[in-house]
Scaffold this active site. Structure first.
Site, PDB file in Angstrom:
ATOM      1  N   ARG A  39     -20.041 -64.012  -1.798  1.00 34.11           N
ATOM      2  CA  ARG A  39     -19.070 -63.930  -0.701  1.00 34.11           C
ATOM      3  C   ARG A  39     -18.620 -62.483  -0.433  1.00 34.11           C
ATOM      4  NH1 ARG A  39     -16.126 -68.603   1.177  1.00 34.11           N
ATOM      5  NH2 ARG A  39     -17.292 -70.431   0.574  1.00 34.11           N
ATOM      6  N   ARG A  43     -13.473 -62.817   4.773  1.00 35.18           N
ATOM      7  CA  ARG A  43     -12.115 -62.537   5.258  1.00 35.18           C
ATOM      8  C   ARG A  43     -11.370 -61.405   4.580  1.00 35.18           C
ATOM      9  NH1 ARG A  43     -10.641 -68.678   4.844  1.00 35.18           N
ATOM     10  NH2 ARG A  43     -12.067 -68.266   3.152  1.00 35.18           N
ATOM     11  N   ARG A  52     -15.044 -62.002  13.609  1.00 36.94           N
ATOM     12  CA  ARG A  52     -14.926 -63.468  13.605  1.00 36.94           C
ATOM     13  C   ARG A  52     -14.330 -63.994  14.914  1.00 36.94           C
ATOM     14  NH1 ARG A  52     -14.377 -67.817  14.040  1.00 36.94           N
ATOM     15  NH2 ARG A  52     -13.802 -69.538  12.658  1.00 36.94           N
ATOM     16  N   ASP A  89     -23.807 -70.540   5.888  1.00 38.33           N
ATOM     17  CA  ASP A  89     -23.024 -71.429   5.037  1.00 38.33           C
ATOM     18  C   ASP A  89     -23.922 -72.549   4.527  1.00 38.33           C
ATOM     19  OD1 ASP A  89     -19.930 -71.792   4.403  1.00 38.33           O
ATOM     20  OD2 ASP A  89     -20.874 -73.767   4.474  1.00 38.33           O
ATOM     21  N   TYR A 165     -20.092 -82.828  -0.488  1.00 37.97           N
ATOM     22  CA  TYR A 165     -19.339 -82.611   0.757  1.00 37.97           C
ATOM     23  C   TYR A 165     -19.644 -83.704   1.776  1.00 37.97           C
ATOM     24  CZ  TYR A 165     -17.728 -77.968  -0.621  1.00 37.97           C
ATOM     25  OH  TYR A 165     -17.100 -76.933  -1.265  1.00 37.97           O
TER      26      TYR A 165
HETATM   27  O1  CP3 Z   1     -21.063 -63.245   1.852  1.00 40.39           O
HETATM   28  C1  CP3 Z   1     -21.619 -64.304   1.517  1.00 40.39           C
HETATM   29  O2  CP3 Z   1     -21.625 -64.733   0.344  1.00 40.39           O
HETATM   30  C2  CP3 Z   1     -22.430 -65.073   2.552  1.00 40.39           C
HETATM   31  C3  CP3 Z   1     -21.782 -66.112   3.237  1.00 40.39           C
HETATM   32  C4  CP3 Z   1     -21.393 -67.441   2.615  1.00 40.39           C
HETATM   33  C5  CP3 Z   1     -20.343 -68.229   3.162  1.00 40.39           C
HETATM   34  N1  CP3 Z   1     -20.350 -69.425   2.495  1.00 40.39           N
HETATM   35  C6  CP3 Z   1     -19.462 -67.807   4.257  1.00 40.39           C
HETATM   36  C7  CP3 Z   1     -18.199 -68.531   4.521  1.00 40.39           C
HETATM   37  C8  CP3 Z   1     -21.981 -68.167   1.559  1.00 40.39           C
HETATM   38  C9  CP3 Z   1     -23.100 -67.783   0.603  1.00 40.39           C
HETATM   39  C10 CP3 Z   1     -21.306 -69.434   1.511  1.00 40.39           C
HETATM   40  C11 CP3 Z   1     -21.662 -70.514   0.573  1.00 40.39           C
HETATM   41  C12 CP3 Z   1     -20.794 -71.675   0.471  1.00 40.39           C
HETATM   42  N2  CP3 Z   1     -20.155 -72.365   1.475  1.00 40.39           N
HETATM   43  C13 CP3 Z   1     -20.569 -72.402  -0.729  1.00 40.39           C
HETATM   44  C14 CP3 Z   1     -21.167 -72.076  -2.089  1.00 40.39           C
HETATM   45  C15 CP3 Z   1     -20.489 -70.947  -2.755  1.00 40.39           C
HETATM   46  C16 CP3 Z   1     -19.096 -71.242  -3.242  1.00 40.39           C
HETATM   47  O3  CP3 Z   1     -18.178 -70.538  -2.777  1.00 40.39           O
HETATM   48  O4  CP3 Z   1     -18.940 -72.146  -4.076  1.00 40.39           O
HETATM   49  C17 CP3 Z   1     -19.714 -73.481  -0.430  1.00 40.39           C
HETATM   50  C18 CP3 Z   1     -19.191 -74.507  -1.416  1.00 40.39           C
HETATM   51  C19 CP3 Z   1     -19.466 -73.449   0.977  1.00 40.39           C
HETATM   52  C20 CP3 Z   1     -18.676 -74.426   1.776  1.00 40.39           C
HETATM   53  C21 CP3 Z   1     -17.547 -73.806   2.476  1.00 40.39           C
HETATM   54  N3  CP3 Z   1     -17.658 -72.909   3.514  1.00 40.39           N
HETATM   55  C22 CP3 Z   1     -16.171 -74.009   2.236  1.00 40.39           C
HETATM   56  C23 CP3 Z   1     -15.616 -74.921   1.159  1.00 40.39           C
HETATM   57  C24 CP3 Z   1     -15.469 -73.227   3.163  1.00 40.39           C
HETATM   58  C25 CP3 Z   1     -13.987 -73.216   3.363  1.00 40.39           C
HETATM   59  C26 CP3 Z   1     -13.274 -72.502   2.274  1.00 40.39           C
HETATM   60  C27 CP3 Z   1     -13.101 -71.072   2.630  1.00 40.39           C
HETATM   61  O5  CP3 Z   1     -13.477 -70.202   1.826  1.00 40.39           O
HETATM   62  O6  CP3 Z   1     -12.551 -70.852   3.720  1.00 40.39           O
HETATM   63  C28 CP3 Z   1     -16.414 -72.514   3.929  1.00 40.39           C
HETATM   64  C29 CP3 Z   1     -16.117 -71.537   5.016  1.00 40.39           C
HETATM   65  C30 CP3 Z   1     -16.704 -70.180   4.881  1.00 40.39           C
HETATM   66  N4  CP3 Z   1     -17.981 -69.900   4.489  1.00 40.39           N
HETATM   67  C31 CP3 Z   1     -16.045 -68.943   5.190  1.00 40.39           C
HETATM   68  C32 CP3 Z   1     -16.976 -67.915   4.973  1.00 40.39           C
HETATM   69  C33 CP3 Z   1     -16.781 -66.444   5.200  1.00 40.39           C
HETATM   70  C34 CP3 Z   1     -14.617 -68.832   5.712  1.00 40.39           C
HETATM   71  C35 CP3 Z   1     -14.497 -69.268   7.140  1.00 40.39           C
HETATM   72  C36 CP3 Z   1     -14.138 -68.177   8.145  1.00 40.39           C
HETATM   73  O7  CP3 Z   1     -14.344 -66.982   7.909  1.00 40.39           O
HETATM   74  O8  CP3 Z   1     -13.660 -68.528   9.223  1.00 40.39           O
END
Ligand code: CP3
Length: 360
Positions: A39, A43, A52, A89, A165
């Site tokens: 990640r 944000r 975004r 994602d 999920y």
């Molecule tokens: O920089 C990176 O690592 C690449 C981008 C990336 C995102 N999600 C962007 C994201 C990667 C590799 C993921 C993987 C992901 N997504 C996982 C596995 C890794 C982990 O953290 O366990 C999981 C479980 C998800 C599912 C997911 N996506 C959730 C539960 C959420 C909401 C929680 C949160 O952090 O807000 C997301 C949204 C998400 N994915 C965001 C980002 C940057 C935030 C949303 C936004 O910016 O508006």
């Protein structure tokens, strides 16, 4: 040259030793372990928060190649990480299968729950790659923009984590519905897992064809399963995916991240065939050095909350990780993703310590 590289110009095996992350995954130790952070885009970066705003919702953001490319490059420009991870994602796969996925601000993902045969039958594996074409376009675009020494990491959620999920219909930390339903409806659960194995193979194959140098499987919720289910839902499907990818792309390393696997990390490393193993923050490092490091390249496991807090404790823990795991091939990373409130100066500090040690 492999025959498919004539067709897919992007897939051309490069010299691994010139790309630090690939060298580490091939078992070559370097004085300065390569580093990237899960990640690393997102944000905590002001430039991401600004970017975004250009998309109405998170899914459209992920499926707009120019935005995904820019979000991927932001942390590379700022910090010079050794790898860029595609901005996307894990939940783009259920979306492409035809299940409704939404990201509501402040609540995380909300999905159409898949718990009945009718909902399951609606999922379509065929054509998911056409529906995910913007993701592959982003990879191809990134490949042209990135310095060749910076590895491009593609990824997917592992079947169990994505299934959790999809069954639950939302995120969380416990997945009570999914963990009951999998026992009550073993046939339907198996069908969902098979669908996800097939979808994951297609999704990762296309990412590699378009230029991903490495792929990572995120099994973020592996640690909530019992021993029997861990074997059936984490190890077995991962092995199927790894075998299929290795047959076609023997030189492309695969990193597995079975978060929370505990002592089952060992069996996962031995049985799945992954080249790299992502360690969560709870793994005892001396045990990892003795038990896991002889089996494959390790990656991890700095506490992401420590990166938020900073201070001497952060410095000490980075040195501890480097001292214990840095004598064999190793990739420095976190034990889970960067949290939104992480100060940028702490990220920079962590990078400086890892890189300074190499020069010392
Ligand atoms: O920089 C990176 O690592 C690449 C981008 C990336 C995102 N999600 C962007 C994201 C990667 C590799 C993921 C993987 C992901 N997504 C996982 C596995 C890794 C982990 O953290 O366990 C999981 C479980 C998800 C599912 C997911 N996506 C959730 C539960 C959420 C909401 C929680 C949160 O952090 O807000 C997301 C949204 C998400 N994915 C965001 C980002 C940057 C935030 C949303 C936004 O910016 O508006």
């Amino acid at each position: 040259m492999r025959s498919n590289s004539l067709y897919f110009a992007a897939y051309m095996p490069t010299s691994h030793s010139s790309i630090p992350i690939l060298a580490a995954l091939k078992g070559i130790r370097s004085a300065c372990p390569p580093l990237w952070f899960m990640r690393q885009a997102g944000r905590y970066l002001p430039e991401y928060r600004k970017l975004r705003k250009q998309a109405p919702d998170f899914l459209s953001f992920c499926l707009t190649p120019e935005l995904a490319i820019e979000a991927t490059l932001q942390p590379i420009r700022r910090f010079g990480f050794d790898a860029a991870i595609l901005f996307s994602d894990i939940l783009v796969v259920p979306h492409a299968l035809g299940a409704k996925v939404e990201f509501s601000e402040g609540h995380g993902p909300v999905l159409e729950p898949i718990r009945a045969r009718t909902a399951l039958k609606k999922l379509r594996v065929q054509g998911i790659d056409a529906r995910l074409a913007p993701v592959y376009a982003a990879i191809a675009g990134l490949k042209q923009k990135l310095d060749p020494a910076t590895a491009l990491i593609g990824f997917a959620g592992a079947p169990w984590t994505v299934a959790a999920y999809m069954i639950e219909g939302s995120g969380g930390t416990n997945f009570p519905v999914a963990r009951t339903w999998m026992f009550r409806e073993p046939k339907l659960f198996a069908a969902l897992m098979d669908t996800l194995v097939d979808a994951t193979i297609i999704h990762l194959t296309r990412q590699i064809e378009h230029g991903a140098d490495v792929v990572q499987l995120f099994d973020s919720w592996a640690g909530i399963l019992n021993e029997t289910q861990f074997r059936a839902c984490v190890i077995r499907p991962t092995r199927r995916i790894v075998q299929r990818l290795k047959k076609r792309f023997p030189d492309v390393p695969i990193i597995g991240f079975p978060r929370g696997a505990g002592p089952l990390y060992r069996e996962y490393a031995k049985e799945t065939g992954v080249d790299g193993l992502g360690l969560d923050t709870a793994v005892p490092l001396d045990w990892a050095r003795k038990t896991l490091q002889p089996l494959c390249t390790l990656q991890g496991n700095l506490d992401n909350y420590l990166l938020v807090a900073g201070g001497d404790a952060l410095d000490r823990d980075i040195r501890r990780i480097l001292n214990v795991l840095g004598n064999r091939p190793f990739i420095f990373n976190l034990g889970h993703g960067i949290l939104p409130g992480t100060p940028i100066r702490h990220v920079q500090r962590a990078i400086d310590i890892v890189r300074r040690r190499a020069r010392a």
